[in-house]
Design a protein around this motif. Sequence first.
Motif, PDB file in Angstrom:
ATOM      1  N   LEU A 153       0.814  -1.222   0.000  1.00 36.11           N
ATOM      2  CA  LEU A 153       0.000   0.000   0.000  1.00 36.11           C
ATOM      3  C   LEU A 153       0.846   1.270   0.000  1.00 36.11           C
ATOM      4  O   LEU A 153       0.608   2.155  -0.841  1.00 36.11           O
ATOM      5  CB  LEU A 153      -0.970  -0.022   1.184  1.00 36.11           C
ATOM      6  N   PRO A 154       1.826   1.453   0.914  1.00 34.28           N
ATOM      7  CA  PRO A 154       2.607   2.683   0.860  1.00 34.28           C
ATOM      8  C   PRO A 154       3.432   2.838  -0.408  1.00 34.28           C
ATOM      9  O   PRO A 154       3.713   3.961  -0.838  1.00 34.28           O
ATOM     10  CB  PRO A 154       3.498   2.605   2.106  1.00 34.28           C
ATOM     11  N   ARG A 155       3.792   1.735  -1.031  1.00 31.19           N
ATOM     12  CA  ARG A 155       4.516   1.823  -2.298  1.00 31.19           C
ATOM     13  C   ARG A 155       3.615   2.337  -3.414  1.00 31.19           C
ATOM     14  O   ARG A 155       4.094   2.884  -4.406  1.00 31.19           O
ATOM     15  CB  ARG A 155       5.100   0.460  -2.671  1.00 31.19           C
ATOM     16  N   LEU A 156       2.319   2.117  -3.277  1.00 31.66           N
ATOM     17  CA  LEU A 156       1.371   2.550  -4.308  1.00 31.66           C
ATOM     18  C   LEU A 156       0.821   3.947  -4.054  1.00 31.66           C
ATOM     19  O   LEU A 156       0.661   4.739  -4.983  1.00 31.66           O
ATOM     20  CB  LEU A 156       0.212   1.548  -4.392  1.00 31.66           C
ATOM     21  N   VAL A 157       0.505   4.254  -2.805  1.00 36.92           N
ATOM     22  CA  VAL A 157      -0.183   5.518  -2.518  1.00 36.92           C
ATOM     23  C   VAL A 157       0.672   6.503  -1.731  1.00 36.92           C
ATOM     24  O   VAL A 157       0.250   7.639  -1.510  1.00 36.92           O
ATOM     25  CB  VAL A 157      -1.509   5.282  -1.757  1.00 36.92           C
ATOM     26  N   ALA A 160       2.183   8.881   3.583  1.00 40.98           N
ATOM     27  CA  ALA A 160       1.206   9.660   4.336  1.00 40.98           C
ATOM     28  C   ALA A 160      -0.195   9.072   4.211  1.00 40.98           C
ATOM     29  O   ALA A 160      -0.905   8.892   5.206  1.00 40.98           O
ATOM     30  CB  ALA A 160       1.222  11.114   3.871  1.00 40.98           C
ATOM     31  N   ARG A 161      -0.601   8.767   2.982  1.00 47.50           N
ATOM     32  CA  ARG A 161      -1.957   8.240   2.800  1.00 47.50           C
ATOM     33  C   ARG A 161      -2.080   6.838   3.376  1.00 47.50           C
ATOM     34  O   ARG A 161      -3.106   6.478   3.953  1.00 47.50           O
ATOM     35  CB  ARG A 161      -2.369   8.265   1.335  1.00 47.50           C
ATOM     36  N   ALA A 162      -1.042   6.013   3.209  1.00 43.55           N
ATOM     37  CA  ALA A 162      -1.084   4.677   3.779  1.00 43.55           C
ATOM     38  C   ALA A 162      -1.190   4.743   5.298  1.00 43.55           C
ATOM     39  O   ALA A 162      -1.954   3.978   5.919  1.00 43.55           O
ATOM     40  CB  ALA A 162       0.151   3.889   3.375  1.00 43.55           C
ATOM     41  N   MET A 163      -0.442   5.627   5.931  1.00 44.38           N
ATOM     42  CA  MET A 163      -0.535   5.797   7.377  1.00 44.38           C
ATOM     43  C   MET A 163      -1.963   6.141   7.793  1.00 44.38           C
ATOM     44  O   MET A 163      -2.505   5.556   8.748  1.00 44.38           O
ATOM     45  CB  MET A 163       0.425   6.897   7.849  1.00 44.38           C
ATOM     46  N   GLN A 178      -8.541   6.290  -6.954  1.00 49.34           N
ATOM     47  CA  GLN A 178      -7.977   6.579  -8.276  1.00 49.34           C
ATOM     48  C   GLN A 178      -7.013   7.759  -8.184  1.00 49.34           C
ATOM     49  O   GLN A 178      -5.919   7.725  -8.754  1.00 49.34           O
ATOM     50  CB  GLN A 178      -9.080   6.883  -9.281  1.00 49.34           C
ATOM     51  N   GLY A 179      -7.401   8.787  -7.463  1.00 48.06           N
ATOM     52  CA  GLY A 179      -6.528   9.937  -7.307  1.00 48.06           C
ATOM     53  C   GLY A 179      -5.225   9.601  -6.618  1.00 48.06           C
ATOM     54  O   GLY A 179      -4.184  10.220  -6.873  1.00 48.06           O
ATOM     55  N   ALA A 180      -5.260   8.600  -5.738  1.00 44.36           N
ATOM     56  CA  ALA A 180      -4.064   8.182  -5.011  1.00 44.36           C
ATOM     57  C   ALA A 180      -3.197   7.224  -5.820  1.00 44.36           C
ATOM     58  O   ALA A 180      -2.099   6.865  -5.381  1.00 44.36           O
ATOM     59  CB  ALA A 180      -4.461   7.517  -3.695  1.00 44.36           C
ATOM     60  N   GLY A 181      -3.669   6.785  -6.969  1.00 45.03           N
ATOM     61  CA  GLY A 181      -2.916   5.846  -7.783  1.00 45.03           C
ATOM     62  C   GLY A 181      -3.127   4.393  -7.418  1.00 45.03           C
ATOM     63  O   GLY A 181      -2.404   3.521  -7.893  1.00 45.03           O
TER      64      GLY A 181
END
Length: 264
Positions: A153-157, A160-163, A178-181
Amino acid sequence: MPEQSSVQTSVLLRETPADGVLLLRLNRPERRNALATPLLRDIADALSRAEGDEAVRCVVLTGTDRLFAAGADIDELASGSPDDPVDSPRFWAWAAIRAFPKPLIAAVEGWCLGAGAELMMCADIVVAGAGARIGQPETGLGIIPGAGGTVTLPRLVGRARAMKMVLTGQPLSAAEAQGAGLIADVVEQGRALDAALTLAGGIAARPPLALRAAKASIRDVALLDEAAHLRAERERFIALLGSADKAEGIAAFREKRPPVWRGR
């Protein structure tokens, strides 16, 4: 389009909706497609067979029209203990799913939580209906994600967002994801599978050796530094120069005709 075929097991449906496309449906509606170990092993086994089947060039993985998967099986979680081995059948099922070398597309509707989100992240391309909700709520059960929610997840988004997703348990909407990739395409609710199958059909018509090499090279971004990655990419490029598919692609381009790919 060829006639559809379908074989049912207790937890997984296998279908052939188009040439070169295998469709896998999670089939555990009474448990909201909870990803118990037998279901994960069924998925891994189906992908292993697809890897060795030249007729399969792209796989689509989906749930129902109301949800993808609501997470791990709560009964399995309840019976787990600190003595559980890391090298378990579940761990190796996850590893096999991630290692699938052909294009893998996920079609997501509704809830996609916990292990469901981790399964979704094993896909190369995700198509989601507008009503999809994607999250990692495990900390609310006193545990953490155990199959990629703190790794992939943190590698994709991003960190900060994964946290925020993992520490709060709050899901992302399809548009936010989608906005987060995290996902590639958002379509009208209820149309994710149709869109994914259309995409899969187009991919299945492309040269399979090149697709496998491209997938492997893109996935190396998490494993190699830039210099090593550039070298590995070049090595894959050069290896394809000797393929029959490369010769066919050049010939078809020059002759202004559709190519016929052999996967050789």
